[in-house]
Write a protein that holds these residues in place. Structure first.
Motif, PDB file in Angstrom:
ATOM      1  N   ARG A 189       5.282  45.671  27.257  1.00 14.38           N
ATOM      2  CA  ARG A 189       6.076  44.535  26.778  1.00 14.38           C
ATOM      3  C   ARG A 189       5.197  43.505  26.075  1.00 14.38           C
ATOM      4  O   ARG A 189       5.617  42.885  25.093  1.00 14.38           O
ATOM      5  CB  ARG A 189       6.834  43.912  27.940  1.00 14.38           C
ATOM      6  N   PHE A 190       3.989  43.318  26.557  1.00 20.27           N
ATOM      7  CA  PHE A 190       3.043  42.425  25.882  1.00 20.27           C
ATOM      8  C   PHE A 190       2.650  42.985  24.519  1.00 20.27           C
ATOM      9  O   PHE A 190       2.686  42.286  23.499  1.00 20.27           O
ATOM     10  CB  PHE A 190       1.800  42.264  26.768  1.00 20.27           C
ATOM     11  N   LYS A 191       2.322  44.266  24.490  1.00 19.98           N
ATOM     12  CA  LYS A 191       1.753  44.899  23.300  1.00 19.98           C
ATOM     13  C   LYS A 191       2.790  45.172  22.210  1.00 19.98           C
ATOM     14  O   LYS A 191       2.532  44.955  21.020  1.00 19.98           O
ATOM     15  CB  LYS A 191       1.082  46.199  23.744  1.00 19.98           C
ATOM     16  N   HIS A 192       3.950  45.647  22.594  1.00 17.24           N
ATOM     17  CA  HIS A 192       4.932  46.091  21.603  1.00 17.24           C
ATOM     18  C   HIS A 192       6.118  45.149  21.430  1.00 17.24           C
ATOM     19  O   HIS A 192       6.869  45.281  20.463  1.00 17.24           O
ATOM     20  CB  HIS A 192       5.439  47.494  21.959  1.00 17.24           C
ATOM     21  N   SER A 193       6.306  44.213  22.357  1.00 17.43           N
ATOM     22  CA  SER A 193       7.428  43.277  22.244  1.00 17.43           C
ATOM     23  C   SER A 193       6.982  41.826  22.193  1.00 17.43           C
ATOM     24  O   SER A 193       7.813  40.921  22.279  1.00 17.43           O
ATOM     25  CB  SER A 193       8.397  43.471  23.424  1.00 17.43           C
ATOM     26  N   ALA A 194       5.657  41.619  22.056  1.00 17.60           N
ATOM     27  CA  ALA A 194       5.092  40.273  21.920  1.00 17.60           C
ATOM     28  C   ALA A 194       5.465  39.352  23.082  1.00 17.60           C
ATOM     29  O   ALA A 194       5.654  38.153  22.892  1.00 17.60           O
ATOM     30  CB  ALA A 194       5.505  39.641  20.588  1.00 17.60           C
ATOM     31  N   LYS A 195       5.557  39.921  24.287  1.00 17.25           N
ATOM     32  CA  LYS A 195       5.803  39.105  25.484  1.00 17.25           C
ATOM     33  C   LYS A 195       4.455  38.587  25.980  1.00 17.25           C
ATOM     34  O   LYS A 195       3.872  39.103  26.938  1.00 17.25           O
ATOM     35  CB  LYS A 195       6.520  39.928  26.560  1.00 17.25           C
ATOM     36  N   TRP A 196       3.955  37.561  25.327  1.00 16.98           N
ATOM     37  CA  TRP A 196       2.603  37.090  25.578  1.00 16.98           C
ATOM     38  C   TRP A 196       2.348  36.586  26.997  1.00 16.98           C
ATOM     39  O   TRP A 196       1.235  36.735  27.503  1.00 16.98           O
ATOM     40  CB  TRP A 196       2.229  36.032  24.544  1.00 16.98           C
ATOM     41  N   PRO A 197       3.332  35.976  27.689  1.00 18.58           N
ATOM     42  CA  PRO A 197       3.051  35.561  29.070  1.00 18.58           C
ATOM     43  C   PRO A 197       2.599  36.704  29.972  1.00 18.58           C
ATOM     44  O   PRO A 197       1.777  36.506  30.863  1.00 18.58           O
ATOM     45  CB  PRO A 197       4.385  34.967  29.533  1.00 18.58           C
ATOM     46  N   PHE A 198       3.109  37.933  29.728  1.00 20.13           N
ATOM     47  CA  PHE A 198       2.668  39.068  30.534  1.00 20.13           C
ATOM     48  C   PHE A 198       1.202  39.392  30.255  1.00 20.13           C
ATOM     49  O   PHE A 198       0.428  39.687  31.170  1.00 20.13           O
ATOM     50  CB  PHE A 198       3.542  40.290  30.254  1.00 20.13           C
ATOM     51  N   GLY A 199       0.817  39.351  28.988  1.00 18.81           N
ATOM     52  CA  GLY A 199      -0.576  39.601  28.635  1.00 18.81           C
ATOM     53  C   GLY A 199      -1.494  38.536  29.209  1.00 18.81           C
ATOM     54  O   GLY A 199      -2.584  38.840  29.708  1.00 18.81           O
ATOM     55  N   ARG A 200      -1.047  37.286  29.141  1.00 16.97           N
ATOM     56  CA  ARG A 200      -1.856  36.196  29.670  1.00 16.97           C
ATOM     57  C   ARG A 200      -2.036  36.315  31.176  1.00 16.97           C
ATOM     58  O   ARG A 200      -3.120  36.065  31.708  1.00 16.97           O
ATOM     59  CB  ARG A 200      -1.223  34.854  29.315  1.00 16.97           C
ATOM     60  N   LEU A 201      -0.971  36.687  31.875  1.00 21.38           N
ATOM     61  CA  LEU A 201      -1.058  36.884  33.318  1.00 21.38           C
ATOM     62  C   LEU A 201      -2.070  37.973  33.657  1.00 21.38           C
ATOM     63  O   LEU A 201      -2.944  37.794  34.520  1.00 21.38           O
ATOM     64  CB  LEU A 201       0.312  37.257  33.878  1.00 21.38           C
ATOM     65  N   LEU A 202      -1.974  39.128  32.996  1.00 21.97           N
ATOM     66  CA  LEU A 202      -2.892  40.234  33.267  1.00 21.97           C
ATOM     67  C   LEU A 202      -4.333  39.850  32.926  1.00 21.97           C
ATOM     68  O   LEU A 202      -5.271  40.224  33.639  1.00 21.97           O
ATOM     69  CB  LEU A 202      -2.465  41.470  32.480  1.00 21.97           C
ATOM     70  N   ALA A 203      -4.511  39.102  31.837  1.00 25.27           N
ATOM     71  CA  ALA A 203      -5.851  38.660  31.463  1.00 25.27           C
ATOM     72  C   ALA A 203      -6.433  37.725  32.520  1.00 25.27           C
ATOM     73  O   ALA A 203      -7.635  37.790  32.840  1.00 25.27           O
ATOM     74  CB  ALA A 203      -5.824  37.967  30.105  1.00 25.27           C
ATOM     75  N   GLU A 204      -5.599  36.853  33.071  1.00 21.26           N
ATOM     76  CA  GLU A 204      -6.070  35.922  34.095  1.00 21.26           C
ATOM     77  C   GLU A 204      -6.498  36.675  35.354  1.00 21.26           C
ATOM     78  O   GLU A 204      -7.541  36.373  35.948  1.00 21.26           O
ATOM     79  CB  GLU A 204      -4.964  34.921  34.431  1.00 21.26           C
ATOM     80  N   LEU A 205      -5.725  37.678  35.745  1.00 23.45           N
ATOM     81  CA  LEU A 205      -6.085  38.473  36.919  1.00 23.45           C
ATOM     82  C   LEU A 205      -7.332  39.314  36.651  1.00 23.45           C
ATOM     83  O   LEU A 205      -8.178  39.487  37.540  1.00 23.45           O
ATOM     84  CB  LEU A 205      -4.908  39.364  37.321  1.00 23.45           C
ATOM     85  N   LEU A 206      -7.466  39.832  35.432  1.00 27.70           N
ATOM     86  CA  LEU A 206      -8.676  40.573  35.068  1.00 27.70           C
ATOM     87  C   LEU A 206      -9.898  39.666  35.104  1.00 27.70           C
ATOM     88  O   LEU A 206     -10.981  40.073  35.551  1.00 27.70           O
ATOM     89  CB  LEU A 206      -8.514  41.202  33.675  1.00 27.70           C
ATOM     90  N   ALA A 207      -9.742  38.430  34.642  1.00 30.02           N
ATOM     91  CA  ALA A 207     -10.857  37.477  34.677  1.00 30.02           C
ATOM     92  C   ALA A 207     -11.300  37.221  36.115  1.00 30.02           C
ATOM     93  O   ALA A 207     -12.508  37.167  36.415  1.00 30.02           O
ATOM     94  CB  ALA A 207     -10.460  36.174  33.998  1.00 30.02           C
ATOM     95  N   GLN A 208     -10.342  37.066  37.024  1.00 32.39           N
ATOM     96  CA  GLN A 208     -10.683  36.873  38.434  1.00 32.39           C
ATOM     97  C   GLN A 208     -11.405  38.098  38.991  1.00 32.39           C
ATOM     98  O   GLN A 208     -12.369  37.975  39.755  1.00 32.39           O
ATOM     99  CB  GLN A 208      -9.411  36.596  39.240  1.00 32.39           C
ATOM    100  N   PHE A 209     -10.932  39.278  38.604  1.00 32.91           N
ATOM    101  CA  PHE A 209     -11.543  40.529  39.052  1.00 32.91           C
ATOM    102  C   PHE A 209     -12.983  40.643  38.538  1.00 32.91           C
ATOM    103  O   PHE A 209     -13.899  41.013  39.284  1.00 32.91           O
ATOM    104  CB  PHE A 209     -10.697  41.696  38.538  1.00 32.91           C
ATOM    105  N   LEU A 210     -13.183  40.306  37.274  1.00 28.66           N
ATOM    106  CA  LEU A 210     -14.527  40.363  36.688  1.00 28.66           C
ATOM    107  C   LEU A 210     -15.460  39.342  37.333  1.00 28.66           C
ATOM    108  O   LEU A 210     -16.628  39.643  37.602  1.00 28.66           O
ATOM    109  CB  LEU A 210     -14.445  40.125  35.175  1.00 28.66           C
ATOM    110  N   GLN A 211     -14.955  38.131  37.581  1.00 36.29           N
ATOM    111  CA  GLN A 211     -15.797  37.124  38.214  1.00 36.29           C
ATOM    112  C   GLN A 211     -16.261  37.591  39.579  1.00 36.29           C
ATOM    113  O   GLN A 211     -17.417  37.358  39.972  1.00 36.29           O
ATOM    114  CB  GLN A 211     -15.039  35.804  38.332  1.00 36.29           C
TER     115      GLN A 211
END
Length: 246
Positions: free
Chosen positions: A92-114
């Motif tokens: 939905r983020f990639k093909h339907s431009a639902k950016w809040p989903f991408g932002r959420l996943l990026a935030e969780l990935l950032a926490q995981f990387l930290q």
């Protein structure tokens, strides 16, 4: 005349203390719009290959493919397997431009990387998003890898360098191809930007999903041959081996 489209949904502001979970609409526990129950139930990647993150039955192993043909990247860091609901959120983020989903996943990935950095994973000098073909960029309107890299860079205080890599040939969609066809599809598809500062640097490629690793391998080879000291891969999800359970 109205210049902005009408939108009645919630706009998520990461600086707010109170959010609603994007998955179940219950109150979120922290600043990110996801509740603890939904975050716990995400398809977290368990035991996996130490190099390419392929799901494996035990920890501390390297998969047969990486033993046979070691990739040019050092390691793949991915929090999840490509399963529900992460697969749906990415789509939905990639093909339907639902950016809040991408932002959420990026935030969780950032926490995981930290967390991984705190456990001695080496921090890269820069984040480098996987480039998108110009035709596909025009059709989609944005590069999801670049957006993920910008969000990660802001959260982790790591520079995001979007112009280091160029996609010079428009290839067939990778998801429609098998492993060998993916590798052939990517031959000579990428190039370095003129005078790109590569030599001696530790770079981390950023993408949404790693499937066969063909794209990551092609880009890592290009960077390593240009003198990079190390290339890692950061992505949201890793697909299992075809035929394995997700």
């Amino acid at each position: 005349m109205r210049c902005q489209p009408r939108y009645k949904g919630l706009v998520y502001i990461w600086l707010k203390n109170k959010q609603s979970c994007l998955l179940c609409n219950e109150p979120a526990d922290g600043t990110a719009p996801i509740c603890m129950a939904c975050e716990t139930e995400l398809p977290w990647l368990g035991d996996h290959c130490e190099t390419c993150a392929l799901p494996l039955p035990a920890a501390g192993l390297t998969c047969g493919q990486c033993l046979k043909q070691p990739p040019r990247f050092e390691t793949v860091i991915a929090p999840w397997t490509y399963g529900f609901p992460v697969d749906s959120l990415i789509t939905r983020f990639k093909h339907s431009a639902k950016w809040p989903f991408g932002r959420l996943l990026a935030e969780l990935l950032a926490q995981f990387l930290q967390h991984r950095f705190d456990e001695a994973l080496e921090r890269p000098d820069a984040l480098v998003p996987v480039p998108l073909a110009l035709k596909r960029l025009r059709q989609r309107g944005f590069n999801q890898a670049a957006m993920l890299a910008r969000w990660l860079g802001a959260s982790l205080d790591i520079p995001c360098e979007e112009q280091l890599l160029k996609r010079i040939h428009d290839t067939s969609a990778q998801q429609d191809l098998k492993a060998e066809a993916r590798r052939k599809n990517l031959r000579n598809a990428f190039a370095l930007a003129p005078d790109a500062p590569i030599k001696g640097r530790h770079l981390a490629l950023v993408d949404d999903v790693l499937t066969t690793g063909a794209t990551a391998q092609a880009l890592a080879r290009l960077l390593m041959e240009a003198g990079a000291a190390r290339v890692d891969v950061y992505c949201l999800a890793r697909t299992p081996k075809p035929g394995d359970a997700t």
